[in-house]
Structure formats: C-alpha cells, structure tokens
Design a protein around this motif. Structure first.
Motif: not given
Length: 338
Positions: A61, A63, A90, A121, A125
C-alpha cells in the motif's frame, strides 16, 4: 447560478460533511467551482496519452493524500449537497483508475458520504483514485428522478476533475460501487449507457467499466412488496399510484448493461433481502451480461469494518475490476449544461 465560495457553504452542507466521523474532515480543502477563474481547465483527455504512460505499481500500500472537495453544482441545489471528495494515492502513477463510491441510507438525508470515508482511504492506498460522492436525497431536495440524476452528473464530473489533476485519472477504467440505496444508484449508473433519453443519466460522458453493488436494491417493486419502507418516499407513492416509476427506477428493467457487475450481499440481511442481488444476477446473466453473486456471512453491512473479512473479500474483486486494462476510449466530452 452565482459563484459560491467556501464561506457560502450552508450549515446543512457542513453538517453532511462533518457528521459520522468528521475528524478527517478537518483536512479537506474546499475547492472553488470550475470556471470561476480567468481560464477554464480543458476537458477530456487523450486516450493515447493515458495508454502510453509507463508506470510500475508499488508493492503493498501507499500513503493517501488528504481528500479534496469538488462541487459538481447541479442546477437547483441550494443546500450545497452536490459535491464529492477525491482521494489520491501519494504515488507517481500517471494514469490512476477510479473507484466511485456511493453511500446508502435509504435515499434519505440521515447519512452522508462520511459513511464510506474509511473505505475510500483504504481503496486509495492501493494506488487508485477514489471519488466519494454526495447527492440530494429525500427530505433534502432529492427523490426521483433528482437523486439519480445527481449521481450520474457526479460521475460525469470526473472529466473536469481529471483536468484539474493534469489528466491523471484514467477515465477508461472507472468502476462504481455503492451500498444499499447506494447499490441501487451504482447499478443505475452501470446501465445508463443504454437508457432511453427520457430517463435520468442517459448518454453518459463517463461510461463505467464495472460495478460492485453491496446489498443493493435492484428491483423496487420487489423491495416494496418485501416491506421496504424507503422506496415509497423515493418514488413519491405506492405502486398502485406510481407503478411506472417503480418499473422505470429499477435497474433490472434496463438490462443488459454491457458492464461487468458483482452483487455482494449478507446472508442474513433483513433490510435489503439477498433475493435482490440473486434476482439481479439471474436476470443479468439471462440477458447476456457478465454478472456475479457473492453471498457473505453477516447482515446488512458486513463491509462496515474495513479490517474485517467481509470488506477484504469484496475489495479484492473490486480492485481487480478497476485495474483491468481497457481498450482506449474516445476522449469524453462534457455535456452541455442547461
């Protein structure tokens, strides 16, 4: 419609965004509406440029950046409910596939998009973009056909959001997923490319490449006969008075979709009976669609805990669906606004 700044967001919209787990909402950035500056971002993307971008996905995963809020501004929305939160990983991925999440809550205004915030979320990820959307609902300006039209417009708004991200969103790989009433809306979006022009969402700007319905309502007549207490309010009456609406608003009435669909359901669900998913998958297969059924242990929301087995078992096929390479699509064209 006059320009709206973050200071103009109504108390109701803030309550929607901050309720049921609003701690993360402090990190949201409210973005101005497109077209408010001197230059409007270009719409659409080059399918060729998306396909030719080399990238090696990360192991494990990554961020997740703080979500950014975007308004898709449906005409007549005076309470600021037509918005969504975009979650980006990210990572250096130049062509992010997109999962669109649609919360449930009986098409009413008791729940908001924060219900699926943890799921958004978690999915992001895994190096995908997630567009977690809000929409007008019964008792807050929605109902049939407004609620359905809002969701379709939110999906189409990905063209403008992609332009704001440097065309990082791969709009040939968009998968829609929703829970309960949100499952009904997800199934509607899956079939909208073949809808007649008289129904909301016809002629999509962003056709989806797949759909995952979590305890979704697929046949509204069947739901009403089973005692569903929300369908009546969505459609503004009982079948005796609104029968054509019940038919028109049912995803099972608009098969085949031509879109792969996974219907997942809790075995002991008493809110939306598992027969809803079983019925949809049976009819979809008979029409020639690629439809699958997944029955899990649990009741109406075995996916609520993102650390649990129910969510993990469903997340894997969802991610596989959105990561599947697609043939390059024609650059989408944003529809003319009224």
């Amino acid at each position: 419609m006059p320009r709206r700044s973050s200071a103009d967001i109504t108390r109701r919209a803030l309550l929607i965004g901050l309720s049921a787990g609003g701690g993360a909402a402090a990190g949201w950035v409210l973005t101005e509406r497109l077209g408010s500056g001197p230059e409007r971002p270009r719409r659409g993307q080059s399918a060729e440029s998306i396909a030719e971008r080399p990238y090696t996905p990360p192991e494990g995963t990554v961020r997740v950046l703080e979500p950014r809020r975007h308004f898709y501004d449906e005409p007549g929305d005076t309470d600021g409910q037509t918005f969504g939160d975009l979650y980006l990983p990210d990572s250096a991925n130049p062509a992010l596939p997109v999962v669109v999440l649609i919360h449930g809550g009986g098409w009413k205004d008791a729940l908001g998009l924060t219900y699926l915030e943890n799921h958004a979320r978690d999915l992001a990820s895994f190096d995908v973009a997630v567009w977690n959307i809000e929409y007008r609902r019964v008792d807050s300006g929605g109902g049939w056909p407004t609620t359905v039209a809002d969701v379709c417009r939110a999906v189409d708004h990905l063209t403008e959001i992609s332009a704001l991200t440097g065309d990082r969103l791969d709009l040939s790989r968009v998968v829609v997923a929703g829970h309960s009433a949100g499952g009904h809306l997800a199934l509607w979006v899956a079939g909208r490319a073949r809808l007649p022009s008289s129904l909301p969402g016809a002629r999509p700007t962003v056709p989806v490449a797949g759909c995952v319905s979590l305890a979704g309502v697929a046949d509204l007549l069947m739901a009403e006969r089973a005692g569903d207490r929300y369908v009546h309010d969505l459609l503004g009456g009982a079948p005796d008075d609104r029968r054509q609406r019940y038919v028109d608003a049912s995803p099972t009435s608009h098969l085949p979709t031509g879109v792969p669909v996974l219907c997942a359901h809790g075995r002991d669900d008493k809110v939306v009976l598992p027969e809803q998913s079983e019925h949809y998958v049976r009819m979809a297969r008979q029409s020639g669609d690629d439809a699958r059924l997944m029955i899990l242990d649990g009741e109406h929301d075995p996916w609520g805990d993102i650390s649990g087995d129910g969510w993990h078992r469903t997340r894997e096929p969802l991610l596989a669906m959105v990561r599947t390479p697609r043939a390059p699509a024609e650059p989408p064209v944003s529809p003319a606004r009224p």
